[in-house]
Design a protein around this motif. Structure first.
Motif, PDB file in Angstrom:
ATOM      1  N   ALA A   3       0.829  -1.202   0.000  1.00  0.00           N
ATOM      2  CA  ALA A   3       0.000   0.000   0.000  1.00  0.00           C
ATOM      3  C   ALA A   3       0.864   1.252   0.000  1.00  0.00           C
ATOM      4  CB  ALA A   3      -0.932   0.000   1.199  1.00  0.00           C
ATOM      5  N   LEU A   4       2.003   1.217   0.688  1.00  0.00           N
ATOM      6  CA  LEU A   4       2.905   2.366   0.720  1.00  0.00           C
ATOM      7  C   LEU A   4       3.483   2.626  -0.671  1.00  0.00           C
ATOM      8  CD1 LEU A   4       4.232   4.465   2.554  1.00  0.00           C
ATOM      9  CD2 LEU A   4       6.095   2.843   2.881  1.00  0.00           C
ATOM     10  N   TYR A   5       3.898   1.560  -1.362  1.00  0.00           N
ATOM     11  CA  TYR A   5       4.399   1.709  -2.734  1.00  0.00           C
ATOM     12  C   TYR A   5       3.314   2.260  -3.650  1.00  0.00           C
ATOM     13  CZ  TYR A   5       8.531  -1.022  -1.535  1.00  0.00           C
ATOM     14  OH  TYR A   5       9.684  -1.471  -0.979  1.00  0.00           O
ATOM     15  N   TYR A   6       2.117   1.750  -3.487  1.00  0.00           N
ATOM     16  CA  TYR A   6       1.014   2.196  -4.328  1.00  0.00           C
ATOM     17  C   TYR A   6       0.731   3.684  -4.108  1.00  0.00           C
ATOM     18  CZ  TYR A   6      -3.574   2.645  -6.382  1.00  0.00           C
ATOM     19  OH  TYR A   6      -4.621   3.065  -7.135  1.00  0.00           O
ATOM     20  N   ILE A   7       0.689   4.095  -2.860  1.00  0.00           N
ATOM     21  CA  ILE A   7       0.437   5.507  -2.550  1.00  0.00           C
ATOM     22  C   ILE A   7       1.551   6.382  -3.115  1.00  0.00           C
ATOM     23  CG2 ILE A   7       0.305   7.170  -0.645  1.00  0.00           C
ATOM     24  CD1 ILE A   7      -1.130   4.966   0.965  1.00  0.00           C
ATOM     25  N   LEU A   8       2.787   5.930  -2.977  1.00  0.00           N
ATOM     26  CA  LEU A   8       3.918   6.677  -3.513  1.00  0.00           C
ATOM     27  C   LEU A   8       3.822   6.802  -5.031  1.00  0.00           C
ATOM     28  CD1 LEU A   8       6.684   8.007  -2.890  1.00  0.00           C
ATOM     29  CD2 LEU A   8       7.689   5.771  -3.380  1.00  0.00           C
ATOM     30  N   PHE A  10       1.139   6.534  -6.883  1.00  0.00           N
ATOM     31  CA  PHE A  10      -0.035   7.332  -7.240  1.00  0.00           C
ATOM     32  C   PHE A  10       0.266   8.823  -7.153  1.00  0.00           C
ATOM     33  CE2 PHE A  10      -3.876   9.629  -5.923  1.00  0.00           C
ATOM     34  CZ  PHE A  10      -4.656   9.405  -7.051  1.00  0.00           C
ATOM     35  N   PHE A  11       0.850   9.244  -6.047  1.00  0.00           N
ATOM     36  CA  PHE A  11       1.147  10.675  -5.912  1.00  0.00           C
ATOM     37  C   PHE A  11       2.245  11.117  -6.875  1.00  0.00           C
ATOM     38  CE2 PHE A  11      -0.959  10.302  -1.694  1.00  0.00           C
ATOM     39  CZ  PHE A  11      -1.965  11.216  -1.966  1.00  0.00           C
ATOM     40  N   THR A  12       3.183  10.222  -7.174  1.00  0.00           N
ATOM     41  CA  THR A  12       4.195  10.541  -8.177  1.00  0.00           C
ATOM     42  C   THR A  12       3.557  10.738  -9.540  1.00  0.00           C
ATOM     43  OG1 THR A  12       5.777   9.209  -6.936  1.00  0.00           O
ATOM     44  CG2 THR A  12       6.380   9.802  -9.178  1.00  0.00           C
ATOM     45  N   ASP A  42      -3.205  -0.937 -13.148  1.00  0.00           N
ATOM     46  CA  ASP A  42      -3.761  -1.081 -11.806  1.00  0.00           C
ATOM     47  C   ASP A  42      -5.284  -1.070 -11.844  1.00  0.00           C
ATOM     48  OD1 ASP A  42      -3.593  -1.125  -8.872  1.00  0.00           O
ATOM     49  OD2 ASP A  42      -4.514   0.857  -9.084  1.00  0.00           O
TER      50      ASP A  42
END
Length: 147
Positions: A3-8, A10-12, A42
């Motif tokens: 989830a942390l990778y996904y959030i990173l 996404f915001f990138t 995704d």
């Protein structure tokens, strides 16, 4: 961690799409295209996984409905008989013999408590008041599972 990778990512992707890319910066444009592909991939993967989960949920509900619908009718009949014949005032003990065999049904994880309650009601004799309470509890839990 995923989830942390996904959030990173996404915001990138949001930040890179807000930046205007010139034609000479190939690395940045490749990163921008890669993030776009990530977002599209995704979305597709999420829709496939959620569709599979929904199909499993529907299948489990159908199995539960097939297994417990006859017990629902039996419990409703017992409750109506208690009210109709005013059995609460009489000092008798009873148990319920169901039209279906309890051992012949497939028990799901979320229906195990109901199965045990139905076995208890059908194997032990209770006063009518206690039997009515246990019948109402079992019926409510079956209705929660079916609906």
């Amino acid at each position: 961690m995923f989830a942390l990778y996904y959030i990173l990512l996404f915001f990138t992707s949001v930040l890179t799409y807000s930046v205007n890319v010139s034609q000479t910066d190939f690395v940045f444009s490749i990163a921008k295209e890669a993030l776009l592909e990530f977002v599209i991939l995704d979305t597709v993967v999420y829709s496939i996984v959620s569709n599979i989960r929904e199909k499993k949920r529907k299948r489990n509900r159908q199995i539960i409905r097939m297994n417990f619908i006859s017990f629902k009718y039996d419990l409703e009949f017992v409750l109506s008989a208690i009210v109709m014949y005013n059995l609460k005032d009489k000092e008798i003990k009873a148990c319920i013999k169901f039209s279906e065999d309890l051992d012949g049904i497939m028990v799901q994880r979320n229906a195990n408590e109901i199965h045990e309650l139905l076995k208890e009601i059908s194997s032990e004799y209770y006063s009518i008041e206690i039997l009515e309470q246990k019948t109402k509890v079992a019926l409510n839990r079956i209705l929660d599972l079916i609906e």
